[in-house]
Scaffold this active site. Structure first.
Site, PDB file in Angstrom:
ATOM      1  N   CYS A 118       0.562  -1.295  -0.139  1.00  0.00           N
ATOM      2  CA  CYS A 118      -0.024  -0.568  -0.108  1.00  0.00           C
ATOM      3  C   CYS A 118       0.797   1.418  -0.087  1.00  0.00           C
ATOM      4  CB  CYS A 118      -0.508  -0.270   1.231  1.00  0.00           C
ATOM      5  SG  CYS A 118      -1.858  -1.198   0.606  1.00  0.00           S
ATOM      6  N   HIS A 258      -3.571   7.134   2.730  1.00  0.00           N
ATOM      7  CA  HIS A 258      -3.931   5.598   1.933  1.00  0.00           C
ATOM      8  C   HIS A 258      -5.577   4.974   2.175  1.00  0.00           C
ATOM      9  CE1 HIS A 258      -4.106   1.468   1.103  1.00  0.00           C
ATOM     10  NE2 HIS A 258      -3.677   1.086   2.081  1.00  0.00           N
ATOM     11  N   ASN A 288      -9.760  -0.410  -0.869  1.00  0.00           N
ATOM     12  CA  ASN A 288      -8.675  -0.615  -0.697  1.00  0.00           C
ATOM     13  C   ASN A 288      -7.737  -1.307  -1.949  1.00  0.00           C
ATOM     14  OD1 ASN A 288      -6.154  -0.392  -0.210  1.00  0.00           O
ATOM     15  ND2 ASN A 288      -6.362  -1.314   1.491  1.00  0.00           N
TER      16      ASN A 288
HETATM   17  O1  UT7 Z   1      -3.902  -1.352   3.425  1.00  0.00           O
HETATM   18  C1  UT7 Z   1      -2.496  -2.397   3.859  1.00  0.00           C
HETATM   19  C2  UT7 Z   1      -3.537  -2.318   5.319  1.00  0.00           C
HETATM   20  N1  UT7 Z   1      -4.397  -3.174   5.898  1.00  0.00           N
HETATM   21  C3  UT7 Z   1      -4.992  -2.008   6.526  1.00  0.00           C
HETATM   22  O2  UT7 Z   1      -5.342  -1.013   7.291  1.00  0.00           O
HETATM   23  C4  UT7 Z   1      -6.335  -2.846   7.610  1.00  0.00           C
HETATM   24  C5  UT7 Z   1      -5.721  -3.069   8.807  1.00  0.00           C
HETATM   25  N2  UT7 Z   1      -7.303  -3.730   8.984  1.00  0.00           N
HETATM   26  C6  UT7 Z   1      -8.960  -3.594   9.667  1.00  0.00           C
HETATM   27  O3  UT7 Z   1      -8.763  -2.239   8.365  1.00  0.00           O
HETATM   28  C7  UT7 Z   1      -9.770  -4.588   9.985  1.00  0.00           C
HETATM   29  O4  UT7 Z   1      -9.127  -5.326  11.142  1.00  0.00           O
HETATM   30  C8  UT7 Z   1     -10.825  -5.069   9.326  1.00  0.00           C
HETATM   31  C9  UT7 Z   1     -11.748  -3.941   8.476  1.00  0.00           C
HETATM   32  C10 UT7 Z   1      -9.780  -6.051   8.351  1.00  0.00           C
HETATM   33  C11 UT7 Z   1     -11.896  -5.738  10.107  1.00  0.00           C
HETATM   34  O5  UT7 Z   1     -12.314  -5.662  10.951  1.00  0.00           O
HETATM   35  P1  UT7 Z   1     -12.177  -5.779  12.747  1.00  0.00           P
HETATM   36  O6  UT7 Z   1     -12.848  -4.523  13.738  1.00  0.00           O
HETATM   37  O7  UT7 Z   1     -10.865  -6.016  12.767  1.00  0.00           O
HETATM   38  O8  UT7 Z   1     -12.762  -6.615  12.755  1.00  0.00           O
HETATM   39  P2  UT7 Z   1     -12.241  -7.556  13.624  1.00  0.00           P
HETATM   40  O9  UT7 Z   1     -11.051  -8.277  12.861  1.00  0.00           O
HETATM   41  O10 UT7 Z   1     -11.536  -8.608  15.144  1.00  0.00           O
HETATM   42  O11 UT7 Z   1     -13.452  -9.152  13.377  1.00  0.00           O
HETATM   43  C12 UT7 Z   1     -14.500  -8.690  14.323  1.00  0.00           C
HETATM   44  C13 UT7 Z   1     -15.845  -9.280  13.912  1.00  0.00           C
HETATM   45  C14 UT7 Z   1     -15.196 -11.224  14.397  1.00  0.00           C
HETATM   46  O12 UT7 Z   1     -16.261 -11.423  14.405  1.00  0.00           O
HETATM   47  P3  UT7 Z   1     -16.033 -12.476  16.257  1.00  0.00           P
HETATM   48  O13 UT7 Z   1     -14.993 -13.214  16.623  1.00  0.00           O
HETATM   49  O14 UT7 Z   1     -16.813 -10.964  17.200  1.00  0.00           O
HETATM   50  O15 UT7 Z   1     -17.479 -13.162  16.529  1.00  0.00           O
HETATM   51  C15 UT7 Z   1     -15.538 -11.526  12.182  1.00  0.00           C
HETATM   52  O16 UT7 Z   1     -15.218 -13.036  12.453  1.00  0.00           O
HETATM   53  O17 UT7 Z   1     -16.090  -9.190  12.549  1.00  0.00           O
HETATM   54  C16 UT7 Z   1     -16.253 -10.627  11.858  1.00  0.00           C
HETATM   55  N3  UT7 Z   1     -16.320 -10.112  10.749  1.00  0.00           N
HETATM   56  C17 UT7 Z   1     -17.161  -9.947  10.043  1.00  0.00           C
HETATM   57  N4  UT7 Z   1     -18.367 -10.161   9.740  1.00  0.00           N
HETATM   58  C18 UT7 Z   1     -18.892  -9.731   8.308  1.00  0.00           C
HETATM   59  C19 UT7 Z   1     -14.924 -10.248  10.127  1.00  0.00           C
HETATM   60  N5  UT7 Z   1     -15.236  -9.961   8.729  1.00  0.00           N
HETATM   61  C20 UT7 Z   1     -16.214  -9.985   8.123  1.00  0.00           C
HETATM   62  C21 UT7 Z   1     -17.297  -9.363   7.403  1.00  0.00           C
HETATM   63  N6  UT7 Z   1     -18.501  -9.352   7.895  1.00  0.00           N
HETATM   64  N7  UT7 Z   1     -17.102  -9.187   6.445  1.00  0.00           N
END
Ligand code: UT7
Length: 331
Positions: A118, A258, A288
């Site tokens: 990125c 970004h 992204n």
């Molecule tokens: O570009 C390069 C750099 N990349 C970034 O900067 C990305 C950085 N990270 C992020 O943007 C976020 O961490 C994500 C968008 C990838 C994920 O968001 P989060 O708030 O960190 O969610 P999480 O991974 O902690 O997941 C929370 C919950 C989980 O369920 P439980 O374990 O709480 O029951 C996931 O399974 O949300 C669930 N989940 C989803 N639910 C519905 C994860 N993805 C999805 C989804 N739809 N697409």
């Protein structure tokens, strides 16, 4: 602070995104997700996907470059160097930059790719600017382009809702006035590779039946640590590049972050105390697009940029790679 006699100014910007729109509603039919989750956790409403058979990253980039040349009244033969930031090169080798040149008819240039995820566009921008600042070249194109759909697992809801395809390109030319790129701050931390990578297809794990069976030719991301490091890395490098040039966040006309997650963008803006109306955001439309997010932002906001605006670009990505570039808009 030393000021270069010649600065590299961005004298044109052009984006390209494929026509096919992958909406949150369509993703709901593909994986266990909801429009509500995607919007509130990422700010993304839709992303573009390159569906044309036989087309790849270089084709999106070539379209952006063709339109950039037309827009800036530049003949392809005038370009001396083309640098492409990408993690989705058409092939592992050769590079994508020379393929783009071939497709656009840029015959008098040399080129190479920058693999910084990125941060690819920002790293490439600084590299290209050095050839202008040193007086070596007068016309350099810097591209950020990624066909993320080629390395995304559309059964993995944690990554497939985030990424999209797109390309953006800028023309760099010498400026003897105050306009142009002023300074950049970059950092890298290879230990971050644990959290964001694609396991197979390189020399460590060459493609095999086994790597395909284990779905290792796709992006892996451990979102939480990347999120935290991204907020910290972008905030700190923006502060660092401003401080060492005698500026404060009050002097910033536009922050161009970004586009990885709207919540990351909002956190960075808040930590820097830069109001939302000064922060470029288009993640809702494209998701992204990795190396393409920054030039696509400049392209979308081009009409609102005015000569003399202090613009700070910042990125964080796989590697980890991150940094910030300060420039004065205008030519
Ligand atoms: O570009 C390069 C750099 N990349 C970034 O900067 C990305 C950085 N990270 C992020 O943007 C976020 O961490 C994500 C968008 C990838 C994920 O968001 P989060 O708030 O960190 O969610 P999480 O991974 O902690 O997941 C929370 C919950 C989980 O369920 P439980 O374990 O709480 O029951 C996931 O399974 O949300 C669930 N989940 C989803 N639910 C519905 C994860 N993805 C999805 C989804 N739809 N697409």
């Amino acid at each position: 602070m030393h000021m270069a006699a010649t600065r590299a100014a961005i004298t044109g910007v052009q984006g390209y995104v494929p026509d096919f729109v992958l909406s949150n509603a369509l993703l709901e039919t593909m994986v266990d997700t909801t429009d509500e989750w995607i919007r509130t956790r990422t700010g993304i409403e839709e992303r573009r996907i390159l569906k044309e058979p036989g087309k790849a990253t270089s084709d999106m980039a070539a379209r952006a470059c063709q339109q950039l040349l037309a827009k800036t009244n530049t003949a392809p033969e005038e370009i001396e160097l083309l640098i492409c930031g990408t993690v989705t090169a058409d092939m592992i080798f050769p590079d994508t930059a020379n393929t783009i040149c071939d497709k656009v008819g840029i015959r008098n240039a040399w080129g190479f790719d920058v693999n910084a995820a990125c941060s690819g566009f920002l790293y490439a921008l600084t590299t290209g600017a050095k050839f202008i600042e040193s007086g070596t070249y007068k016309k350099v194109i810097v591209v950020g382009a990624d066909m993320m759909s080629s390395i995304i697992d559309y059964t993995d809801r944690t990554t497939c809702v985030i990424f999209g395809d797109g390309a953006g390109a800028v023309l760099l030319e010498p400026s003897t006035s105050e306009f142009g790129i002023i300074d950049s701050v970059f950092h890298g931390d290879g230990s971050g590779r644990e959290y964001l990578h694609m396991i197979a297809g390189g020399s460590l794990h060459p493609a095999s039946h086994d790597t395909v069976d284990q779905r290792q030719h796709y992006v892996f991301q451990d979102g939480k640590p990347v999120f935290k490091a991204a907020v910290k890395g972008m905030t700190e490098t923006v502060q660092e590049v401003l401080r060492r040039n005698g500026l404060t966040t009050d002097d910033v006309t536009w922050l161009v972050p970004h586009q990885a997650n709207k919540r990351i963008i909002d956190s960075v803006g808040k930590m820097l105390d830069i109001p939302a109306e000064k922060v470029m955001v288009n993640i809702q439309k494209y998701g992204n697009t990795t190396a393409a997010t920054l030039p696509l932002c400049l392209w979308d906001y081009e009409a609102r940029l005015k000569p003399g605006d202090n613009v700070v670009l910042t990125a964080f990505g796989g590697g980890f790679t991150w940094g910030a570039t300060l420039l004065k808009w205008g030519k």
